[in-house]
Design an enzyme around this catalytic site. Sequence first.
Site, PDB file in Angstrom:
ATOM      1  N   LYS A  80       1.018   4.687   6.126  1.00  0.00           N
ATOM      2  CA  LYS A  80       0.573   5.864   5.367  1.00  0.00           C
ATOM      3  C   LYS A  80      -0.259   5.406   4.179  1.00  0.00           C
ATOM      4  O   LYS A  80       0.252   4.906   3.182  1.00  0.00           O
ATOM      5  CB  LYS A  80       1.753   6.701   4.847  1.00  0.00           C
ATOM      6  CG  LYS A  80       1.243   8.080   4.392  1.00  0.00           C
ATOM      7  CD  LYS A  80       2.115   8.778   3.398  1.00  0.00           C
ATOM      8  CE  LYS A  80       1.888   8.371   1.975  1.00  0.00           C
ATOM      9  NZ  LYS A  80       0.544   8.658   1.437  1.00  0.00           N
ATOM     10  N   GLU A 118       6.892  -3.621  -3.878  1.00  0.00           N
ATOM     11  CA  GLU A 118       6.004  -4.301  -4.819  1.00  0.00           C
ATOM     12  C   GLU A 118       5.565  -3.234  -5.801  1.00  0.00           C
ATOM     13  O   GLU A 118       4.823  -2.316  -5.443  1.00  0.00           O
ATOM     14  CB  GLU A 118       4.824  -4.904  -4.058  1.00  0.00           C
ATOM     15  CG  GLU A 118       4.242  -6.110  -4.756  1.00  0.00           C
ATOM     16  CD  GLU A 118       2.959  -5.782  -5.476  1.00  0.00           C
ATOM     17  OE1 GLU A 118       3.063  -5.394  -6.669  1.00  0.00           O
ATOM     18  OE2 GLU A 118       1.890  -5.890  -4.877  1.00  0.00           O
ATOM     19  N   CYS A 142      -1.743  -3.972 -10.150  1.00  0.00           N
ATOM     20  CA  CYS A 142      -0.357  -4.170 -10.586  1.00  0.00           C
ATOM     21  C   CYS A 142      -0.275  -5.437 -11.424  1.00  0.00           C
ATOM     22  O   CYS A 142       0.602  -5.583 -12.255  1.00  0.00           O
ATOM     23  CB  CYS A 142       0.586  -4.197  -9.394  1.00  0.00           C
ATOM     24  SG  CYS A 142       0.008  -5.284  -8.105  1.00  0.00           S
TER      25      CYS A 142
END
Length: 506
Positions: free
Chosen positions: A200, A275, A309
């Site tokens: 997705k 993560e 990130c």
Amino acid sequence: MTTTAPATTQLHSDVTEFLSKQPHKLLIGGQWKEAVSGKTFDTYNPATSEAIAKVAEADKKDVDEAVKAARKAFEGPWSKVTPSERGRLLYKLADLIEAHADELAQLETLNNGKTIRESRKGDLPLAVDLFRYYSGWTTKIHGETIPVSVPYAPGAKFFHYTVREPVGVIAAIIPWNFPFLMAIERLAPALACGNTVVLKPAEQTPLSSLRLGELILEAGIPEGVVNVVPGFGPTAGAALAAHPDVDKVTFTGSTEVGREIIKASAGNLKRVSLELGGKSPNIIFADADIEAAVKGAFMGIFYNQGQCCSAGSRIFVEKSKYDEVVEALVAKAKTVRQGPGLDSTTHMGPLVSQEQLDRVTGYVASGKKEGAKLLCGGERGDGALSKGYFLKPTVFVDVKDEMKIAQEEIFGPVATVMPFESTEELVARANGTVYGLVAGIWTKDIKKAFRTANALRAGTIWINCYNFVDSAAPWGGYKQSGYGREKGPYALELYTQLKSVWVDLN
Ligand code: ADP
């Protein structure tokens, strides 16, 4: 600050052709299908805020079908493909991605906003390398024999061996900041280990995953092995995370949604690897090569518009060099050329969406309100750029550790620069957030570099460099930056399970 009018970059004919296939459909069991509900959603070009394509919107019913197709492929055709053949298929897919890299890079830039240089020189080659790397692993995933001796059966003889088997149906829920690369990072090891996948993509950036679906079929990977279901988090994402027939969910995204994923996984105790976010320190000691450190700190926070990130969003500078570093960072920020990512002269593109722009400008307002001083940026792009989601590179000083802008992940081009005086003080402050994804250290003193690396609680430490990744090097976080390690042999642990077999020899 230099701004450019959106350049009319020639789109690759394959991109134009792909975009013309509207509405884009879901890939389920090797077929392109409309959503059961018939619903579609628009996806945008963040450089102009114009809708560029309509995409079928998956929800629970489509997810059910996709999981069914993935289960069927897992138990059927995919389980019969030998490891060597799996490796060949993955390698073929790598070749196909490489052959279409120009087109895929443009599609990525068009949908996400990142510069074409980053897509073409970073995301695409990394994606190709990941498939090649894991295609080599398919024939090297095996168990062991263990010399067992059982205390309550003295003298009994057994032959014991382990088998490393795939986990089953994997749900991969991925974010929008590196849409193609994130998909590959999950697919390559998951497929190498013999799993099937329901992917997705993020609702903001579905296009490169859909094009990847076409290449997966072209490579000859059996139908149902990879299913692609674009849709929204609370509907398609939540349905996947809670699905009773999904064996594992691999999620990359915000820590907040990571918590939701864990809760949703409880129903069938599916495995989870996460993560999540970061608020990473990039530390410049006074004895560093200051020019290199400024470059590294600048790229560390502004690469991909800060939507990483691993963004080095807290830049700590030893006091004697603080003013020099701040001045250099601000001077550099003021020369950044912002523009559409497709324009090859652009240094920095737009943020991904209006929602993200609002979120980041909300943090800028919060920083000002809490008393931090804004030295540059903080405002939207002007002129031709005002239609897109551009935010000028932003630098804050006079930042206190407890301020929101120094604690929370902003996920935008916002640097906080803070002075420090001693290493002990620095380590406590650098470790002083809930996150622990990465950290950077800049110094010429090798012992100081190692000592600091040992003291920092982060999954990746870069010494005199920043933002380097490789298919073979582990990636993942300490603390609330997640659990599990992607990449390298470490990801094989995430996508396999061990069977322990005892044979009586008595
Ligand atoms: P960001 O805040 O960076 O947009 P998110 O963590 O919200 O990142 O989104 C990352 C991915 O998680 C996207 O694919 C999104 O659709 C999905 N997602 C968001 N909310 C949920 C949820 N409640 N359950 C499952 N997936 C979700």
